[in-house]
Design a protein around this motif. Structure first.
Motif, PDB file in Angstrom:
ATOM      1  N   LEU A 109     -58.870 -13.526  59.425  1.00  0.00           N
ATOM      2  CA  LEU A 109     -58.845 -12.382  58.498  1.00  0.00           C
ATOM      3  C   LEU A 109     -60.244 -11.879  58.160  1.00  0.00           C
ATOM      4  O   LEU A 109     -60.398 -10.755  57.681  1.00  0.00           O
ATOM      5  N   LYS A 110     -61.257 -12.685  58.431  1.00  0.00           N
ATOM      6  CA  LYS A 110     -62.645 -12.274  58.183  1.00  0.00           C
ATOM      7  C   LYS A 110     -63.318 -11.720  59.435  1.00  0.00           C
ATOM      8  O   LYS A 110     -64.443 -11.214  59.362  1.00  0.00           O
ATOM      9  N   ALA A 111     -62.652 -11.829  60.590  1.00  0.00           N
ATOM     10  CA  ALA A 111     -63.250 -11.441  61.866  1.00  0.00           C
ATOM     11  C   ALA A 111     -63.141  -9.933  62.082  1.00  0.00           C
ATOM     12  O   ALA A 111     -62.304  -9.252  61.484  1.00  0.00           O
ATOM     13  N   SER A 112     -63.989  -9.425  62.968  1.00  0.00           N
ATOM     14  CA  SER A 112     -64.033  -7.978  63.192  1.00  0.00           C
ATOM     15  C   SER A 112     -62.925  -7.479  64.114  1.00  0.00           C
ATOM     16  O   SER A 112     -62.499  -6.325  64.001  1.00  0.00           O
ATOM     17  N   ASN A 113     -62.481  -8.311  65.039  1.00  0.00           N
ATOM     18  CA  ASN A 113     -61.389  -7.907  65.939  1.00  0.00           C
ATOM     19  C   ASN A 113     -60.519  -9.121  66.236  1.00  0.00           C
ATOM     20  O   ASN A 113     -60.496  -9.641  67.338  1.00  0.00           O
ATOM     21  N   PRO A 114     -59.779  -9.587  65.221  1.00  0.00           N
ATOM     22  CA  PRO A 114     -59.070 -10.859  65.347  1.00  0.00           C
ATOM     23  C   PRO A 114     -57.769 -10.756  66.137  1.00  0.00           C
ATOM     24  O   PRO A 114     -57.024  -9.782  66.031  1.00  0.00           O
ATOM     25  N   HIS A 115     -57.523 -11.802  66.924  1.00  0.00           N
ATOM     26  CA  HIS A 115     -56.309 -11.872  67.734  1.00  0.00           C
ATOM     27  C   HIS A 115     -55.709 -13.266  67.678  1.00  0.00           C
ATOM     28  O   HIS A 115     -56.435 -14.264  67.675  1.00  0.00           O
ATOM     29  N   GLY A 118     -54.639  -6.233  59.998  1.00  0.00           N
ATOM     30  CA  GLY A 118     -55.642  -6.094  61.043  1.00  0.00           C
ATOM     31  C   GLY A 118     -55.744  -7.229  62.025  1.00  0.00           C
ATOM     32  O   GLY A 118     -56.644  -7.239  62.873  1.00  0.00           O
ATOM     33  N   VAL A 119     -54.839  -8.216  61.949  1.00  0.00           N
ATOM     34  CA  VAL A 119     -54.844  -9.314  62.918  1.00  0.00           C
ATOM     35  C   VAL A 119     -53.797  -9.013  63.998  1.00  0.00           C
ATOM     36  O   VAL A 119     -52.613  -8.898  63.693  1.00  0.00           O
ATOM     37  N   ALA A 120     -54.251  -8.871  65.229  1.00  0.00           N
ATOM     38  CA  ALA A 120     -53.309  -8.654  66.326  1.00  0.00           C
ATOM     39  C   ALA A 120     -52.614  -9.967  66.652  1.00  0.00           C
ATOM     40  O   ALA A 120     -53.275 -10.987  66.847  1.00  0.00           O
ATOM     41  N   VAL A 121     -51.292  -9.939  66.704  1.00  0.00           N
ATOM     42  CA  VAL A 121     -50.520 -11.139  67.049  1.00  0.00           C
ATOM     43  C   VAL A 121     -49.569 -10.755  68.181  1.00  0.00           C
ATOM     44  O   VAL A 121     -48.677  -9.925  68.000  1.00  0.00           O
ATOM     45  N   ASN A 122     -49.791 -11.339  69.345  1.00  0.00           N
ATOM     46  CA  ASN A 122     -49.002 -11.011  70.522  1.00  0.00           C
ATOM     47  C   ASN A 122     -48.624 -12.269  71.293  1.00  0.00           C
ATOM     48  O   ASN A 122     -49.241 -13.324  71.127  1.00  0.00           O
ATOM     49  N   ALA A 123     -47.610 -12.128  72.147  1.00  0.00           N
ATOM     50  CA  ALA A 123     -47.232 -13.190  73.080  1.00  0.00           C
ATOM     51  C   ALA A 123     -47.546 -12.716  74.489  1.00  0.00           C
ATOM     52  O   ALA A 123     -47.540 -11.516  74.769  1.00  0.00           O
ATOM     53  N   LEU A 152     -57.113  -9.473  74.662  1.00  0.00           N
ATOM     54  CA  LEU A 152     -58.038  -9.915  73.618  1.00  0.00           C
ATOM     55  C   LEU A 152     -59.238  -8.998  73.444  1.00  0.00           C
ATOM     56  O   LEU A 152     -59.925  -9.068  72.423  1.00  0.00           O
ATOM     57  N   THR A 153     -59.487  -8.144  74.424  1.00  0.00           N
ATOM     58  CA  THR A 153     -60.571  -7.171  74.292  1.00  0.00           C
ATOM     59  C   THR A 153     -60.062  -5.807  73.805  1.00  0.00           C
ATOM     60  O   THR A 153     -60.834  -4.864  73.711  1.00  0.00           O
ATOM     61  N   THR A 154     -58.788  -5.727  73.484  1.00  0.00           N
ATOM     62  CA  THR A 154     -58.211  -4.499  72.931  1.00  0.00           C
ATOM     63  C   THR A 154     -58.401  -4.493  71.412  1.00  0.00           C
ATOM     64  O   THR A 154     -58.256  -5.533  70.776  1.00  0.00           O
ATOM     65  N   PRO A 155     -58.731  -3.335  70.821  1.00  0.00           N
ATOM     66  CA  PRO A 155     -58.816  -3.277  69.358  1.00  0.00           C
ATOM     67  C   PRO A 155     -57.535  -3.808  68.718  1.00  0.00           C
ATOM     68  O   PRO A 155     -56.429  -3.421  69.095  1.00  0.00           O
TER      69      PRO A 155
END
Length: 270
Positions: A136-142, A185-190, A227-230
């Motif tokens: 939650l503190k990261a700039s582009n978290p996944h 703002g945290v991307a969560v994917n499978a 992981l390199t996607t916004p």
């Protein structure tokens, strides 16, 4: 985009798909936390957290090897703390560790059932819970979990109900965490492979046509693409490696084949 300077916490990264994802990130100059149980060589399954860390550093990344059983809360929280102390935070969690047992109900010992649910469903939830305060503190978290799309067709349950339940536990964690933390703002994917992937663990499963597999590098490249996607542009998705890479412009898939030109085997759940 690049993963240069990003810190990845990868479970089960001592070999196979987890190691491939680690090495792909390392080529960008990422920091990689190798969180796995294997600290000493196993004659049946090559690779340890130490050999994986050495490979990551040889590939251009920074590595931290942490022996960790993701079923154990204290070990997971200690591993996360060590990662934050070493690298200053965590940008990405890859829930790769998984246990498998492809047998019917009468041939599934409860210790196997408990192992799969402890590693797959509980481990994914626990690692996500431990990493989220830092994500939650990261700039582009996944958070990226190696889990299949949810599908309640009984054909995916009948041959191995216990495994399907445990694996779908990882998928449901993805669904729920994406709904809860995607808006923050945290991307969560499978992510799941379209074909069977040849790993050392696969060699222990009889009857698999190893020449009809792809290499772990296709999953690693797909993971890198995700992981390199916004983070706010890609969340709550059940991604398939080939589909994602085709959408990103990849056209040559023969390079991922164990035996180019050989018929490929579709993976489970697809």
């Amino acid at each position: 985009m690049s993963l240069n300077g990003k810190t990845l916490f990868i479970t089960g990264a001592s070999r196979g798909i987890g190691l491939a994802i680690a090495l792909r990130a390392a080529r960008d100059g990422a920091n990689v936390v190798i969180a796995a149980k294997s600290s000493v060589p196993n004659p049946k399954l090559p690779g340890t957290i130490h050999s994986a860390a050495a490979e990551v550093e040889a590939a251009g990344g920074q590595a931290l090897a942490v022996q960790c059983d993701i079923r154990e809360e204290d070990e997971v929280r200690a591993a996360v703390a060590a990662a934050v102390e070493r690298f200053g935070g965590i940008d990405i969690l890859v829930n790769n560790a998984s246990a498998i047992w492809l047998r019917g109900a009468l041939d599934t010992p409860m210790k196997r059932y408990d192992l799969m649910h402890g590693v797959n469903a509980r481990g994914t939830f626990l690692c996500s819970q431990a990493c989220l305060p830092h994500l939650l503190k990261a700039s582009n978290p996944h958070i990226l979990t190696l889990a299949p799309p949810l599908n309640l067709d009984p054909k995916w349950f009948a041959p191995h109900t216990a495994y399907t339940m445990a694996k779908y536990g990882m998928s449901m964690a993805t669904l729920g965490l994406a709904a809860e933390f995607g808006p923050q703002g945290v991307a969560v994917n499978a992510l799941w492979p379209r074909t069977v992937i040849r790993t050392d663990a696969l060699n222990m499963i009889p009857g698999v046509d190893l020449e009809g597999c792809r290499t772990p590098e296709i999953v690693a490249d797909a993971a890198h693409a995700a992981l390199t996607t916004p983070a706010r542009e890609l969340s709550g998705q059940f991604l398939i490696d080939e589909t994602l890479l085709r959408a990103r412009g990849v056209t040559d898939f023969e390079r991922y084949a164990v035996k180019p030109g050989h018929a490929l085997m579709d993976d489970l759940f697809l």
